[in-house]
Design a protein around this motif. Structure first.
Motif, PDB file in Angstrom:
ATOM      1  N   GLU A 138       3.474   2.205 -12.279  1.00 54.27           N
ATOM      2  CA  GLU A 138       3.018   1.905 -13.638  1.00 54.27           C
ATOM      3  C   GLU A 138       4.153   1.327 -14.477  1.00 54.27           C
ATOM      4  OE1 GLU A 138       0.286   1.674 -15.060  1.00 54.27           O
ATOM      5  OE2 GLU A 138       0.685   1.792 -17.210  1.00 54.27           O
ATOM      6  N   THR A 141       4.941  -2.199 -13.187  1.00 55.58           N
ATOM      7  CA  THR A 141       3.875  -3.139 -13.545  1.00 55.58           C
ATOM      8  C   THR A 141       3.943  -3.519 -15.023  1.00 55.58           C
ATOM      9  OG1 THR A 141       2.450  -2.099 -11.887  1.00 55.58           O
ATOM     10  CG2 THR A 141       1.391  -3.538 -13.499  1.00 55.58           C
TER      11      THR A 141
ATOM     12  N   PRO B 189      -2.686   2.678 -16.627  1.00 52.52           N
ATOM     13  CA  PRO B 189      -3.587   1.586 -17.006  1.00 52.52           C
ATOM     14  C   PRO B 189      -3.078   0.201 -16.588  1.00 52.52           C
ATOM     15  CG  PRO B 189      -2.409   2.447 -18.927  1.00 52.52           C
ATOM     16  CD  PRO B 189      -2.145   3.385 -17.796  1.00 52.52           C
ATOM     17  N   ASN B 190      -1.794  -0.051 -16.771  1.00 54.74           N
ATOM     18  CA  ASN B 190      -1.264  -1.367 -16.423  1.00 54.74           C
ATOM     19  C   ASN B 190      -1.382  -1.617 -14.928  1.00 54.74           C
ATOM     20  OD1 ASN B 190       0.058  -2.656 -18.928  1.00 54.74           O
ATOM     21  ND2 ASN B 190       0.753  -0.533 -18.997  1.00 54.74           N
ATOM     22  N   PHE B 191      -1.029  -0.614 -14.184  1.00 57.42           N
ATOM     23  CA  PHE B 191      -1.097  -0.733 -12.731  1.00 57.42           C
ATOM     24  C   PHE B 191      -2.536  -0.961 -12.278  1.00 57.42           C
ATOM     25  CE2 PHE B 191      -1.454   1.463  -8.541  1.00 57.42           C
ATOM     26  CZ  PHE B 191      -0.672   0.585  -7.810  1.00 57.42           C
ATOM     27  N   ALA B 193      -5.025  -2.135 -13.943  1.00 58.38           N
ATOM     28  CA  ALA B 193      -5.508  -3.452 -14.358  1.00 58.38           C
ATOM     29  C   ALA B 193      -4.991  -4.546 -13.420  1.00 58.38           C
ATOM     30  CB  ALA B 193      -5.058  -3.734 -15.792  1.00 58.38           C
ATOM     31  N   ALA B 194      -3.737  -4.436 -13.040  1.00 60.64           N
ATOM     32  CA  ALA B 194      -3.155  -5.453 -12.162  1.00 60.64           C
ATOM     33  C   ALA B 194      -3.790  -5.404 -10.775  1.00 60.64           C
ATOM     34  CB  ALA B 194      -1.634  -5.260 -12.067  1.00 60.64           C
ATOM     35  N   VAL B 195      -4.056  -4.196 -10.306  1.00 56.47           N
ATOM     36  CA  VAL B 195      -4.716  -4.050  -9.001  1.00 56.47           C
ATOM     37  C   VAL B 195      -6.113  -4.656  -9.058  1.00 56.47           C
ATOM     38  CG1 VAL B 195      -5.679  -2.391  -7.361  1.00 56.47           C
ATOM     39  CG2 VAL B 195      -3.382  -2.028  -8.283  1.00 56.47           C
ATOM     40  N   ARG B 197      -7.182  -6.903 -11.124  1.00 58.91           N
ATOM     41  CA  ARG B 197      -7.085  -8.351 -11.327  1.00 58.91           C
ATOM     42  C   ARG B 197      -6.832  -9.067  -9.998  1.00 58.91           C
ATOM     43  NH1 ARG B 197      -7.414 -12.651 -11.561  1.00 58.91           N
ATOM     44  NH2 ARG B 197      -6.923 -14.287 -13.083  1.00 58.91           N
ATOM     45  N   LEU B 198      -5.991  -8.459  -9.176  1.00 58.24           N
ATOM     46  CA  LEU B 198      -5.702  -9.060  -7.878  1.00 58.24           C
ATOM     47  C   LEU B 198      -6.946  -9.068  -6.998  1.00 58.24           C
ATOM     48  CD1 LEU B 198      -3.782 -10.187  -5.714  1.00 58.24           C
ATOM     49  CD2 LEU B 198      -3.210  -7.828  -5.105  1.00 58.24           C
TER      50      LEU B 198
END
Lengths: 227, 227
Positions: A138, A141, B189-191, B193-195, B197-198
């Motif tokens: 986290e 990222t 949350p950031n992680f 979201a990035a997962v 998105r990928l």
DNA sequence: CCAATAAATGAATGGCATTCATTTACATCC
DNA sequence: GGATGTAAATGAATGCCATTCATTTATTGG
């Protein structure tokens, strides 16, 4: 000499009354197991980390461990998660992106180079049961996102960096003469010459030179992706 | 049903005369052991590769193997060396440097992604007893030298690329949902979201995207070192 | 022809993770 | 406050594993 059991009232001399069944307070928990495993690893290495040895160091029967962990791999996962918390992610959001990545990658490699037997386990096990590992991801990222990284590339970049870090962690543990071709040296002249040439450079550990070289290339290459 | 032994003359019915002692021609050699090990691995995986199973597949007692290899790790080294010969180094000296590196790294990763249990062994074992592995290094080293690489940096660059390849090989074997945070998703949350998105990008395997991203960065970075 | 050696056997050995029936202290509910 | 259930321990098995060793014997070299 039986393992001491704190609150046991010993029977008459000659017969040691062993504690059986539920103790006054649980002797074991996952934190205690993790700590004991780490101590065992640091004193005897991963070869010394057996369920029997772990139980002995906790003053308990091996089978008792299975009330708290499902398997030895489970113990390794606990250890891994503990180590993940030791990886330095503090620079993200504070220092510039490249500095933060550099600090993170070096500390990540340093932590796991002492624990390479974990790598095959980590690399394959879902992250859902490793909260501290998740926290590390986290932070990284968020650092990438705030640095202007396109969201769809963040995970790929982290995965690539992590692959490099894990491979480099192994490299740290390799013996110095791993590239000594021995009696086949004549058959691989270019390789031998390059190995000898590198040996002349006496600045830093070869493994650190290689890590820096690769890491800087990755940082430069990934830095260009930022918007 | 006993294992058939080619030239044995069976005794009278009911008593099978087993061959003991030195046979007419050696049943075992390192090539045969290597081939049998590879077949066993491809049919039963590395869990199925035990000295007992290996011996059985060769129609021989487990202890007989130890006349030809010192240990199970020795068997793994034989397998590793066989695989090293399958890595594509043919582009070095023929194609431009970057193309050659690209071909080498992709094929190296592909070969070892099916054999990740070898990685901890390879990464630490001296290369002197692995002639085909040495031959691979020789070809790569010559390719770097001919491309104008400064000699003192060649080994470091190869080591860095290899670290990335080994780490990426593990990544290939990881389950698809390895980054699923489960019930902890809200805390990262950031992680997450990035997962997510990928996951929307449906072009290629995520593991291949990450490998390409890292490899291209390394090639670009290292390419700048050429004189 | 004889001695040495290479290459097989199969029976230990010791270590390992894991399972299971059993026991018992504590907590909870009636 | 007594019954009941459960968490947490025990120790004895289980089965698998790599490796070792004394023994046997066919071939080879002197």
């Amino acid at each position: 000499m039986p393992a001491p059991t704190p609150a046991s009232s010993p029977g008459p001399a000659g017969s040691v009354r062993r504690r059986v069944g539920r103790p006054t307070a649980a002797v074991l928990d996952q934190d205690g197991i993790t700590t004991a495993a780490l101590e065992l690893i640091s004193s005897k290495g991963y070869d010394g980390l057996t369920m029997a040895a772990l139980a002995r160091s906790l003053g308990v029967a091996p089978s008792a461990l299975y009330n708290h962990v499902a398997s030895k791999d489970d113990v390794l996962l606990l250890v891994e998660d503990h180590l993940a918390a030791m990886v330095d992610v503090t620079a993200f959001g504070v220092e510039p992106w490249d500095v933060a990545v550099r600090r993170w990658a070096w500390s990540y490699r340093d932590v796991f180079s002492e624990h390479t037997p974990l790598i095959p386990v980590i690399a394959v096990l879902p992250v859902a049961n490793a909260p501290k590992t998740l926290a590390m991801y986290e932070a990284v990222t968020a650092g990438f996102r705030d640095a202007g990284f396109p969201e769809e590339k963040i995970i790929s970049a982290i995965v690539a960096l992590e692959a490099f870090v894990f491979g480099a962690a192994y490299d740290v543990t390799a013996p110095e003469d791993i590239f000594d071709a021995g009696n086949l040296a004549e058959q691989v002249p270019n390789f031998t010459a390059a190995v000898d040439r590198l040996a002349l450079e006496r600045h830093a550990r070869p493994t650190d030179v290689a890590f820096r070289l690769g890491l800087e290339a990755l940082i430069t290459g990934f830095g260009a992706l930022r918007g």
